[in-house]
Design a protein around this motif. Structure first.
Motif, PDB file in Angstrom:
ATOM      1  N   MET A 127     -52.228 -83.535 -41.052  1.00  0.00           N
ATOM      2  CA  MET A 127     -51.200 -82.880 -40.236  1.00  0.00           C
ATOM      3  C   MET A 127     -50.474 -83.922 -39.394  1.00  0.00           C
ATOM      4  SD  MET A 127     -51.623 -79.670 -37.634  1.00  0.00           S
ATOM      5  CE  MET A 127     -50.193 -78.921 -36.862  1.00  0.00           C
ATOM      6  N   LYS A 128     -49.131 -83.809 -39.352  1.00  0.00           N
ATOM      7  CA  LYS A 128     -48.346 -84.803 -38.637  1.00  0.00           C
ATOM      8  C   LYS A 128     -48.464 -84.649 -37.118  1.00  0.00           C
ATOM      9  CE  LYS A 128     -44.678 -85.786 -41.979  1.00  0.00           C
ATOM     10  NZ  LYS A 128     -43.215 -85.856 -42.155  1.00  0.00           N
ATOM     11  N   ARG A 129     -48.311 -85.786 -36.437  1.00  0.00           N
ATOM     12  CA  ARG A 129     -48.233 -85.782 -34.987  1.00  0.00           C
ATOM     13  C   ARG A 129     -46.799 -85.406 -34.583  1.00  0.00           C
ATOM     14  NH1 ARG A 129     -51.551 -86.018 -30.993  1.00  0.00           N
ATOM     15  NH2 ARG A 129     -50.491 -87.731 -29.930  1.00  0.00           N
ATOM     16  N   PRO A 130     -46.606 -84.857 -33.382  1.00  0.00           N
ATOM     17  CA  PRO A 130     -45.273 -84.397 -33.000  1.00  0.00           C
ATOM     18  C   PRO A 130     -44.232 -85.508 -32.831  1.00  0.00           C
ATOM     19  CG  PRO A 130     -46.957 -83.322 -31.671  1.00  0.00           C
ATOM     20  CD  PRO A 130     -47.628 -84.429 -32.414  1.00  0.00           C
ATOM     21  N   LEU A 131     -44.595 -86.597 -32.139  1.00  0.00           N
ATOM     22  CA  LEU A 131     -43.540 -87.492 -31.678  1.00  0.00           C
ATOM     23  C   LEU A 131     -44.023 -88.926 -31.493  1.00  0.00           C
ATOM     24  CD1 LEU A 131     -40.558 -87.284 -30.808  1.00  0.00           C
ATOM     25  CD2 LEU A 131     -41.346 -86.789 -28.495  1.00  0.00           C
ATOM     26  N   ALA A 132     -43.162 -89.889 -31.885  1.00  0.00           N
ATOM     27  CA  ALA A 132     -43.434 -91.304 -31.659  1.00  0.00           C
ATOM     28  C   ALA A 132     -42.223 -91.955 -30.999  1.00  0.00           C
ATOM     29  CB  ALA A 132     -43.759 -92.011 -32.968  1.00  0.00           C
ATOM     30  N   PHE A 133     -42.483 -92.785 -29.965  1.00  0.00           N
ATOM     31  CA  PHE A 133     -41.450 -93.596 -29.326  1.00  0.00           C
ATOM     32  C   PHE A 133     -41.670 -95.052 -29.713  1.00  0.00           C
ATOM     33  CE2 PHE A 133     -41.813 -90.026 -26.216  1.00  0.00           C
ATOM     34  CZ  PHE A 133     -40.523 -89.547 -26.341  1.00  0.00           C
ATOM     35  N   VAL A 134     -40.606 -95.727 -30.103  1.00  0.00           N
ATOM     36  CA  VAL A 134     -40.725 -97.114 -30.567  1.00  0.00           C
ATOM     37  C   VAL A 134     -39.697 -97.978 -29.841  1.00  0.00           C
ATOM     38  CG1 VAL A 134     -40.714 -98.649 -32.559  1.00  0.00           C
ATOM     39  CG2 VAL A 134     -41.413 -96.260 -32.840  1.00  0.00           C
ATOM     40  N   ALA A 135     -40.156 -99.110 -29.272  1.00  0.00           N
ATOM     41  CA  ALA A 135     -39.254-100.021 -28.555  1.00  0.00           C
ATOM     42  C   ALA A 135     -39.501-101.458 -28.982  1.00  0.00           C
ATOM     43  CB  ALA A 135     -39.442 -99.872 -27.045  1.00  0.00           C
ATOM     44  N   ILE A 136     -38.429-102.256 -28.921  1.00  0.00           N
ATOM     45  CA  ILE A 136     -38.562-103.680 -29.283  1.00  0.00           C
ATOM     46  C   ILE A 136     -37.941-104.604 -28.230  1.00  0.00           C
ATOM     47  CG2 ILE A 136     -38.628-103.202 -31.762  1.00  0.00           C
ATOM     48  CD1 ILE A 136     -35.675-104.109 -31.881  1.00  0.00           C
ATOM     49  N   THR A 137     -37.507-104.014 -27.092  1.00  0.00           N
ATOM     50  CA  THR A 137     -36.937-104.810 -26.017  1.00  0.00           C
ATOM     51  C   THR A 137     -37.609-104.466 -24.694  1.00  0.00           C
ATOM     52  OG1 THR A 137     -35.226-103.202 -25.408  1.00  0.00           O
ATOM     53  CG2 THR A 137     -34.686-104.755 -27.184  1.00  0.00           C
ATOM     54  N   LYS A 138     -37.391-105.334 -23.700  1.00  0.00           N
ATOM     55  CA  LYS A 138     -37.992-105.121 -22.386  1.00  0.00           C
ATOM     56  C   LYS A 138     -37.524-103.807 -21.768  1.00  0.00           C
ATOM     57  CE  LYS A 138     -36.413-107.385 -18.853  1.00  0.00           C
ATOM     58  NZ  LYS A 138     -36.075-108.473 -17.887  1.00  0.00           N
ATOM     59  N   HIS A 139     -36.218-103.547 -21.844  1.00  0.00           N
ATOM     60  CA  HIS A 139     -35.699-102.306 -21.269  1.00  0.00           C
ATOM     61  C   HIS A 139     -36.202-101.094 -22.048  1.00  0.00           C
ATOM     62  CE1 HIS A 139     -32.467-105.171 -19.804  1.00  0.00           C
ATOM     63  NE2 HIS A 139     -32.961-104.647 -18.695  1.00  0.00           N
ATOM     64  N   GLY A 140     -36.292-101.233 -23.359  1.00  0.00           N
ATOM     65  CA  GLY A 140     -36.804-100.144 -24.176  1.00  0.00           C
ATOM     66  C   GLY A 140     -38.241 -99.810 -23.844  1.00  0.00           C
ATOM     67  N   VAL A 141     -39.058-100.847 -23.621  1.00  0.00           N
ATOM     68  CA  VAL A 141     -40.460-100.641 -23.265  1.00  0.00           C
ATOM     69  C   VAL A 141     -40.574 -99.864 -21.956  1.00  0.00           C
ATOM     70  CG1 VAL A 141     -42.558-101.821 -22.494  1.00  0.00           C
ATOM     71  CG2 VAL A 141     -41.355-102.603 -24.549  1.00  0.00           C
ATOM     72  N   HIS A 142     -39.736-100.229 -20.997  1.00  0.00           N
ATOM     73  CA  HIS A 142     -39.761 -99.519 -19.715  1.00  0.00           C
ATOM     74  C   HIS A 142     -39.477 -98.028 -19.918  1.00  0.00           C
ATOM     75  CE1 HIS A 142     -39.169 -98.668 -15.464  1.00  0.00           C
ATOM     76  NE2 HIS A 142     -37.980 -98.145 -15.767  1.00  0.00           N
ATOM     77  N   MET A 143     -38.505 -97.711 -20.756  1.00  0.00           N
ATOM     78  CA  MET A 143     -38.138 -96.306 -20.966  1.00  0.00           C
ATOM     79  C   MET A 143     -39.216 -95.542 -21.731  1.00  0.00           C
ATOM     80  SD  MET A 143     -33.995 -96.266 -21.629  1.00  0.00           S
ATOM     81  CE  MET A 143     -33.865 -97.768 -22.610  1.00  0.00           C
TER      82      MET A 143
END
Length: 370
Positions: free
Chosen positions: A1-17
């Motif tokens: 069964m799939k998980r609902p949601l994944a957040f992926v970041a590759i920058t410093k600002h993205g990581v913060h968000m």
């Protein structure tokens, strides 16, 4: 069964968000590059990765219903292109820019829910949601989402694309709704003039149409299929309630056979069954519970006193002697559906008794005002 949601970041600002979003949205997993590690990733169940994000995207596509990428739109398009499969199975993909100004619905906007996901993410980070699907921009019917909030199932999806084109291109569209919830028009403006609502197939033939949205619990005959689904989509609303009585120990196979056979005889769709209803003495009946689990049907149960509040055309002293109720399937179906009459009063087949009632709703023409 799939998980609902994944957040992926590759920058410093993205990581913060993404770290902030993980705190605000439940059931969301976070992935970012290991060079931005802060030391608390293990305790927060954050996954660190090395190298290009494109190497983990195929796995994310398989594991998640929605993916939010804090990466440039162009890069995302190039990376996901080779792994796209089908609009009915691909996850929702949303892209957020490095400053959090825009949340863009990129993939599976309707069926996958990317449009709604973009709005949710935008609200959390203070961004502007960017939605480009024509039905949303024009504030009209989204064919692939029509009735979804009510649990309607699409049975005939083959013509969804040309029917959607007919809706947004303002061709003549007939909404033929014979049953189900009529409260689907939720825009604060009148229904467009090119969309005509009727409550029967016969009424639809009173004026020409180029495409049709057909909402019914009935099985269409061959002539109706050719007429209305030649360029139409068929939806199954959840409006049928099955009242079931059965002897103790009746097998799931026998109960299921009676249900399927009876629905076919009555020319009703199995997909339009909302739930099953019976007496509370049967709430633990293994065969009945097994059938309900198989089809995902709710089981409503009633006491003998509750069942006896329904006036029956043929009350049974024998049933009363064993259960305390003058009938099981007939009153259970009416009480659960909130109906006043049956589509099928009662049929006895082997160890099973079945009744069918329809959940009542106002006519669509009474609700959709121009």
């Amino acid at each position: 069964m799939k998980r609902p949601l994944a957040f992926v970041a590759i920058t410093k600002h993205g990581v913060h968000m993404v770290r902030r979003l993980q705190e605000q949205l439940e059931q969301a997993d976070v992935y970012y590059m290991d060079k931005f590690a802060r030391g608390d990733e293990a305790t927060r169940s954050i996954v660190l990765f090395q190298g290009s994000v494109k190497h983990i995207l195929p796995d994310l596509f398989r594991r998640y219903d929605g993916i939010v990428l804090f990466i440039s739109l162009g890069a995302v398009v190039r990376m996901i292109a080779p792994i796209l499969q089908d609009k009915k199975t691909d996850p929702a993909v949303v892209v957020v820019d490095d400053k959090g100004k825009f949340a863009i619905s990129v993939l599976s906007g309707h069926l996958g829910g990317a449009n709604e996901l973009a709005k949710r993410v935008a609200a959390q980070v203070g961004a502007t949601p960017v939605i480009t699907t024509a039905s949303d921009v024009q504030q009209t019917i989204a064919v692939d989402l029509f009735g979804r909030s009510f649990g309607w199932e699409i049975e005939c999806f083959a013509k969804a694309t040309p029917v959607s084109a007919a809706v947004v291109n303002e061709e003549r569209v007939a909404v033929i709704q014979e049953s189900g919830e009529p409260y689907w028009w939720d825009y604060d403006r009148p229904l467009p003039d090119h969309i005509r609502v009727v409550d029967s197939c016969a009424e639809a033939d009173q004026a020409p149409f180029d495409a049709a949205l057909v909402v019914t619990h009935r099985l269409l005959d061959e002539q109706e299929e050719q007429r209305y689904l030649h360029n139409g989509v068929l939806y199954r609303p959840k409006v049928l309630v099955l009242g079931i009585g059965c002897n103790k120990g009746t097998s799931a196979e026998e109960i299921e056979h009676v249900i399927v056979q009876t629905l076919n005889e009555q020319r009703f769709s199995l997909r339009s069954v909302r739930n099953v209803a019976t007496i509370d003495l049967k709430k633990e009946e293994p065969g009945l519970l097994s059938v309900c689990r198989k089809y995902g049907w709710r089981l409503d149960t009633y006491t003998p006193d509750e069942l006896n509040t329904v006036t029956l055309p043929d009350p049974s002293p024998t049933v009363y002697r064993y259960t305390g109720a003058y009938g099981v399937s007939e009153p259970a179906a009416l009480l659960s559906a909130g109906a006043t009459e049956w589509l099928l009063t009662k049929k006895k087949a082997g160890n099973v008794t079945i009744s069918i009632a329809q959940v009542p709703f106002p006519s669509v023409k009474e609700v959709i005002r121009r």
